[in-house]
Design a protein around this motif. Structure first.
Motif, PDB file in Angstrom:
ATOM      1  N   ALA A 220       0.847  -1.192   0.000  1.00 21.27           N
ATOM      2  CA  ALA A 220       0.000   0.000   0.000  1.00 21.27           C
ATOM      3  C   ALA A 220       0.878   1.235   0.000  1.00 21.27           C
ATOM      4  O   ALA A 220       2.019   1.204   0.468  1.00 21.27           O
ATOM      5  N   ARG A 221       0.318   2.328  -0.524  1.00 20.63           N
ATOM      6  CA  ARG A 221       1.027   3.605  -0.567  1.00 20.63           C
ATOM      7  C   ARG A 221       0.183   4.634   0.158  1.00 20.63           C
ATOM      8  O   ARG A 221      -0.952   4.367   0.568  1.00 20.63           O
ATOM      9  N   VAL A 222       0.753   5.827   0.288  1.00 19.05           N
ATOM     10  CA  VAL A 222       0.106   6.854   1.104  1.00 19.05           C
ATOM     11  C   VAL A 222      -1.362   6.980   0.766  1.00 19.05           C
ATOM     12  O   VAL A 222      -1.752   6.933  -0.376  1.00 19.05           O
ATOM     13  N   LEU A 223      -2.118   7.179   1.840  1.00 16.47           N
ATOM     14  CA  LEU A 223      -1.793   7.164   3.260  1.00 16.47           C
ATOM     15  C   LEU A 223      -2.659   6.127   3.997  1.00 16.47           C
ATOM     16  O   LEU A 223      -2.290   5.627   5.028  1.00 16.47           O
ATOM     17  N   ALA A 224      -3.839   5.860   3.441  1.00 15.43           N
ATOM     18  CA  ALA A 224      -4.814   5.036   4.154  1.00 15.43           C
ATOM     19  C   ALA A 224      -4.314   3.606   4.363  1.00 15.43           C
ATOM     20  O   ALA A 224      -4.405   3.070   5.475  1.00 15.43           O
ATOM     21  N   GLY A 225      -3.807   2.966   3.304  1.00 10.57           N
ATOM     22  CA  GLY A 225      -3.387   1.574   3.420  1.00 10.57           C
ATOM     23  C   GLY A 225      -2.306   1.345   4.454  1.00 10.57           C
ATOM     24  O   GLY A 225      -2.438   0.464   5.320  1.00 10.57           O
ATOM     25  N   PRO A 226      -1.211   2.120   4.398  1.00  8.26           N
ATOM     26  CA  PRO A 226      -0.180   1.949   5.425  1.00  8.26           C
ATOM     27  C   PRO A 226      -0.662   2.263   6.844  1.00  8.26           C
ATOM     28  O   PRO A 226      -0.092   1.757   7.814  1.00  8.26           O
ATOM     29  N   THR A 227      -1.698   3.095   6.973  1.00 11.04           N
ATOM     30  CA  THR A 227      -2.257   3.368   8.300  1.00 11.04           C
ATOM     31  C   THR A 227      -2.926   2.130   8.865  1.00 11.04           C
ATOM     32  O   THR A 227      -2.932   1.919  10.086  1.00 11.04           O
ATOM     33  N   ILE A 228      -3.490   1.285   8.003  1.00  9.10           N
ATOM     34  CA  ILE A 228      -4.066   0.030   8.483  1.00  9.10           C
ATOM     35  C   ILE A 228      -2.979  -0.807   9.149  1.00  9.10           C
ATOM     36  O   ILE A 228      -3.133  -1.258  10.292  1.00  9.10           O
ATOM     37  N   GLY A 229      -1.876  -1.022   8.441  1.00  5.83           N
ATOM     38  CA  GLY A 229      -0.798  -1.838   8.990  1.00  5.83           C
ATOM     39  C   GLY A 229      -0.205  -1.242  10.251  1.00  5.83           C
ATOM     40  O   GLY A 229       0.094  -1.967  11.212  1.00  5.83           O
ATOM     41  N   ARG A 230      -0.004   0.077  10.255  1.00 10.98           N
ATOM     42  CA  ARG A 230       0.551   0.719  11.445  1.00 10.98           C
ATOM     43  C   ARG A 230      -0.375   0.531  12.642  1.00 10.98           C
ATOM     44  O   ARG A 230       0.089   0.259  13.768  1.00 10.98           O
ATOM     45  N   SER A 231      -1.672   0.682  12.440  1.00 11.73           N
ATOM     46  CA  SER A 231      -2.631   0.535  13.535  1.00 11.73           C
ATOM     47  C   SER A 231      -2.622  -0.883  14.090  1.00 11.73           C
ATOM     48  O   SER A 231      -2.696  -1.087  15.310  1.00 11.73           O
ATOM     49  N   LEU A 232      -2.530  -1.879  13.214  1.00  3.74           N
ATOM     50  CA  LEU A 232      -2.473  -3.271  13.664  1.00  3.74           C
ATOM     51  C   LEU A 232      -1.171  -3.549  14.405  1.00  3.74           C
ATOM     52  O   LEU A 232      -1.157  -4.251  15.420  1.00  3.74           O
ATOM     53  N   ALA A 233      -0.060  -2.982  13.906  1.00  6.41           N
ATOM     54  CA  ALA A 233       1.234  -3.190  14.557  1.00  6.41           C
ATOM     55  C   ALA A 233       1.241  -2.622  15.968  1.00  6.41           C
ATOM     56  O   ALA A 233       1.887  -3.183  16.867  1.00  6.41           O
ATOM     57  N   GLU A 234       0.551  -1.519  16.195  1.00  9.24           N
ATOM     58  CA  GLU A 234       0.504  -0.916  17.528  1.00  9.24           C
ATOM     59  C   GLU A 234      -0.169  -1.818  18.552  1.00  9.24           C
ATOM     60  O   GLU A 234      -0.010  -1.620  19.749  1.00  9.24           O
ATOM     61  N   GLN A 235      -0.905  -2.821  18.083  1.00 10.11           N
ATOM     62  CA  GLN A 235      -1.555  -3.767  18.994  1.00 10.11           C
ATOM     63  C   GLN A 235      -0.891  -5.140  18.956  1.00 10.11           C
ATOM     64  O   GLN A 235      -1.457  -6.114  19.431  1.00 10.11           O
TER      65      GLN A 235
END
Length: 496
Positions: A220-235
């Motif tokens: 994924a590229r900016v911005l929505a897709g990478p935000t999914i992965g970042r949000s999951l990684a935070e948990q």
């Protein structure tokens, strides 16, 4: 949920189509701090409700894994900061430069028939394509003069046919009457569909974080897709971000959405890297496809191929305009989703000029919704089994927001005190990085990114799953000190 009526309504609209039962012993409280985004659109309430829903789903997974129930808190002001988090990201005290998104072509322009269009040329090839079509240089005045030579519909049709990004600025009613608006108007903001049968896959209980051992492949590229992965990684999820080494990128966005992940160069069109991707897929739980519509499909990563190779896989797809209707394959961005759906006009009501909500509302908002969709799919996979498809779209997020524009509060501008309160420092391979802290506060399992943001491709030679990081008990971040030390270079208005 302990929140306002508007927050509860947004929360219900988001979660009811997912058909999951939250852990009732994990209470959610929204801390009603004032907002800073100046808009009649209920941006802060949306962010708080969406993050709250993701928090509830995450806590439910934790409870199912034997971690017990836990209280969840979301600060409304903090939630709003997430919608602009790239603007509050610092490297060694210097704010990351996001000026490419402020290129003159990214603006509203009047057309010959006295309508307005919005262009997007954040990537070089998109910007150059628009300027070539208009036959002008890249100054605001030159673009404005060239745009006046065309009717709005002609610009939208011709530029879109060329694979470039533009949209007519419509009001809400016009969009709902448009074929694309009609096509997605009845679709839930998160589409969650079972696409193959399979045995239930219960959560293991040998974990200390809710999404630990959940393996996520992200393209994924900016911005929505990478935000999914970042949000999951935070948990606690184990996330690998793959990107083509030679496609355009906006470096600050890559770092800012790269927290918690390994970042690798993967050419999904080459046989060698395709084989590597399929090898990683064998033990993956989630596959995020957030590239240009059809790019992964053309490279052989069709839904059918993916679920044949990996049973009980969760696939995430996201785009701008939704997956039904004549615009399903059309390219789009944050600014275009605001413009076409009527959101920009709602935000601009009573103003002399059209303007956008001063936040990456649809980008980050859709990313949060995508993460919620993944977590809901994990819950349903644990009880029902099977493979699941999660679909989110910027325009659907915007359409939800057009139903909530009752915000009348006076915004409170971001201050240094806010930055000291809501930002954190963390050491990284790029030096000291400062960013907005993870916005969901859990009683027992803190949100954190064991991996700090890093440059694209930094883990290409060390590319495999690694649960050591996701299961870390240590909190690697700390309250920021750079503002108290006055060692910071900050431009306060680096938003849309």
């Amino acid at each position: 949920m302990h929140g306002t009526e508007t927050q509860q309504r947004i929360f219900n609209e988001i979660v009811e189509p997912l058909e999951i039962d939250f852990d009732t012993e994990s209470p959610l409280e929204i801390i009603q701090k004032p907002g800073y985004i100046d808009s009649p659109v209920a941006t802060h309430d949306f962010a708080a409700a969406a993050l709250g829903a993701f928090g509830k789903a995450t806590a439910t997974v934790g409870q199912m894994r034997g971690l017990g129930s836990q209280a969840i808190r979301v600060d409304r002001r903090h939630a709003g900061l997430i919608l602009n988090s790239v603007a509050y990201h610092f490297q060694e005290g210097w704010q990351l430069d996001i000026s490419p998104v402020h290129t003159p072509v990214n603006n509203f322009f009047q057309t010959k028939d006295r309508r307005h269009v919005m262009y997007n040329g954040a990537y070089t090839h998109l910007r150059e394509g628009i300027l070539k079509f208009l036959n002008c240089v890249g100054t605001h005045d030159a673009i404005a003069q060239a745009t006046l030579q065309y009717d709005a519909q002609d610009l939208e049709d011709q530029l879109s046919e060329l694979g470039l990004c533009t949209s007519i600025v419509r009001d809400k009613e016009e969009w709902l009457a448009h074929p694309q608006g009609k096509a997605i108007a009845t679709r839930p903001v998160i589409e969650l569909t079972k696409i193959a049968d399979g045995q239930p896959e219960p959560f293991t209980e040998d974990a200390i974080r809710p999404l630990e051992k959940t393996r996520v492949l992200e393209f994924a590229r900016v911005l929505a897709g990478p935000t999914i992965g970042r949000s999951l990684a935070e948990q606690g999820a184990d996330v690998i971000h793959g990107r083509h080494p030679y496609l355009d990128h906006i470096f600050p966005f890559e770092i800012e959405t790269g927290w918690g992940k390994k970042s690798a160069y993967l050419d999904y069109q080459s046989q060698r890297d395709r084989n590597h991707i399929f090898q990683l897929l064998e033990t993956a739980d989630v596959f995020i496809d957030g590239l240009r519509h059809g790019a992964m499909k053309q490279a052989g990563f069709t839904i059918e191929e993916l679920i044949q190779r990996k049973k009980n896989l969760i696939i995430v797809q996201l785009d701008c305009y939704g997956f039904q209707g004549p615009w399903a394959e059309r390219r789009g961005w944050e600014q275009l989703a605001q413009s076409c759906t009527g959101l920009a006009k709602i935000h601009s009501a009573g103003k002399e000029r059209l303007s956008l909500i001063p936040a990456y509302f649809n980008d980050y908002g859709t990313g949060i919704l995508g993460a919620l969709g993944v977590t809901a799919a994990l819950i349903r996979r644990a009880t029902e089994g099977g493979s699941w498809l999660v679909r989110v779209a910027l325009a659907k997020t915007a359409m939800l927001a057009t139903r909530y524009h009752n915000n009348t509060e006076t915004p409170v501008p971001i201050s240094q005190e806010d930055l000291e309160t809501y930002l954190i420092d963390q050491d990284s391979r790029l030096g000291l990085l400062t960013r907005v802290a993870p916005p969901i506060q859990f009683e027992r399992t803190p949100s954190l990114s064991a991996r700090a943001g890093t440059a694209p491709g930094s883990d290409t030679l060390n590319l495999d799953w690694d649960n050591t990081f996701s299961s870390s008990k240590e909190i690697p971040h700390r309250p920021t000190e750079i503002f108290r030390q006055k060692q910071v270079h900050w431009k306060a208005n680096q938003t849309l």
